[in-house]
Design an enzyme around this catalytic site. Structure first.
Site, mmCIF file in Angstrom:
data_model
loop_
_atom_site.group_PDB
_atom_site.id
_atom_site.type_symbol
_atom_site.label_atom_id
_atom_site.label_comp_id
_atom_site.label_asym_id
_atom_site.label_seq_id
_atom_site.Cartn_x
_atom_site.Cartn_y
_atom_site.Cartn_z
ATOM 1 N N ARG A 127 31.018 55.569 45.251
ATOM 2 C CA ARG A 127 31.992 56.052 46.223
ATOM 3 C C ARG A 127 31.977 57.571 46.221
ATOM 4 N NH1 ARG A 127 38.392 54.387 46.740
ATOM 5 N NH2 ARG A 127 38.997 56.058 48.153
ATOM 6 N N ASP B 2 33.655 61.116 47.969
ATOM 7 C CA ASP B 2 34.882 61.550 48.645
ATOM 8 C C ASP B 2 34.579 62.295 49.939
ATOM 9 O OD1 ASP B 2 36.514 60.459 46.687
ATOM 10 O OD2 ASP B 2 36.577 62.302 45.499
ATOM 11 N N ARG C 219 33.805 67.185 40.248
ATOM 12 C CA ARG C 219 34.419 68.389 40.811
ATOM 13 C C ARG C 219 35.434 69.008 39.847
ATOM 14 N NH1 ARG C 219 36.624 66.292 46.288
ATOM 15 N NH2 ARG C 219 37.508 68.406 46.396
#
Length: 264
Positions: A68, A70, A214
């Site tokens: 997944r 973002d 991140r």
């Protein structure tokens, strides 16, 4: 359910379910999308891919992605699987038709048949991400990198990154209120290097938590500018508390670059 569209076939008094499974390898520039996964009120890569497959194959296709990503995050290599009732006779032709239907920033590379038990997410042995930073404004890289002007101590950033291979629990770098069974990740590579004027953070693991890369980059940049020490970074890992780590680095610099599988 991942396999919710099974077709029932009957022979005499017996019945069984049968579908064929295919993997699809593709890439995308995530700038214009709300990430990989379907969203209720925004356009995602998965939505467009499912719609194109459904239109061309003429079956209701629901893909299952390997990872997944973002909003705004890119993928140089991404995989998904899907199930259909009838065998695809020409996967190269389907690849061509999909690329003709999909927007310019999503590209399908190949489609291949796998065993029905193969799973794009659960069978993946590793994922590798890169985070890319440029030192000055560049109109050709603005959507694919983060501009960071301050001088960085790359040696210290690499010393801190090496600690990631020592620990397993990375709750300090996970988005809060995320539904996971645990925060354990097996990181096998992590480090910074420079290539063609771009500073790159490379990290490889069996799995990643939401927002993890991140958050790691944001915290390592604080080490690089001298705001935190290497010992501070280790204490953040040990704390298992997201509030102790730095802010997330912007999405546009993050790339999913590799997903590994066993040989089927």
């Amino acid at each position: 359910m991942y396999n919710s569209r099974l077709r029932q076939m009957r022979f005499g008094t017996f019945s069984y379910f049968c579908e064929m499974r295919y993997f699809i390898e593709f890439s995308y520039k995530g700038t214009n999308y709300s990430g990989w996964q379907r969203q209720k009120n925004a356009v995602s890569v998965q939505q467009l891919l499912d719609e194109a497959l459904t239109l061309i194959i003429r079956e209701n296709i629901e893909t299952v992605g390997s990872s997944r990503t973002d909003t705004g995050v890119h993928a140089e290599q991404q995989y998904a699987h899907f199930d259909i009732a009838n065998e695809i006779k020409d996967t190269e032709q389907l690849t061509y038709r999909l690329n003709s239907r999909l927007p310019f920033d999503i590209a399908v590379h190949r489609i291949f048949k796998v065993d029905n038990t193969a799973h794009s997410r659960f069978d993946a042995t590793h994922r590798r991400y890169e985070y890319r930073i440029i030192k000055r404004k560049n109109p050709f890289l603005s959507d694919e990198s983060h501009i960071f002007h301050k001088p960085l101590d790359i040696e210290k950033m690499n010393e801190a990154a090496a600690l990631l291979l020592v620990y397993k629990n990375f709750e300090s770098f996970s988005k809060i209120h995320t539904h996971v069974n645990n925060f354990l990740c097996d990181i096998t590579a992590a480090g910074w290097f420079e290539k063609d004027g771009i500073l790159i953070f490379n990290i490889k693991a069996n799995r990643f938590l939401r927002g993890m890369v991140r958050a790691l980059v944001g915290t390592l940049l604080e080490v690089g500018v001298g705001k935190r020490s290497i010992k501070d970074f280790e204490k953040i890992i040990q704390a298992q508390d997201r509030s102790k780590a730095g802010a997330q680095a912007p999405a546009q610099g993050l790339f999913l670059v590799e997903v590994g599988y066993p040989e089927y």
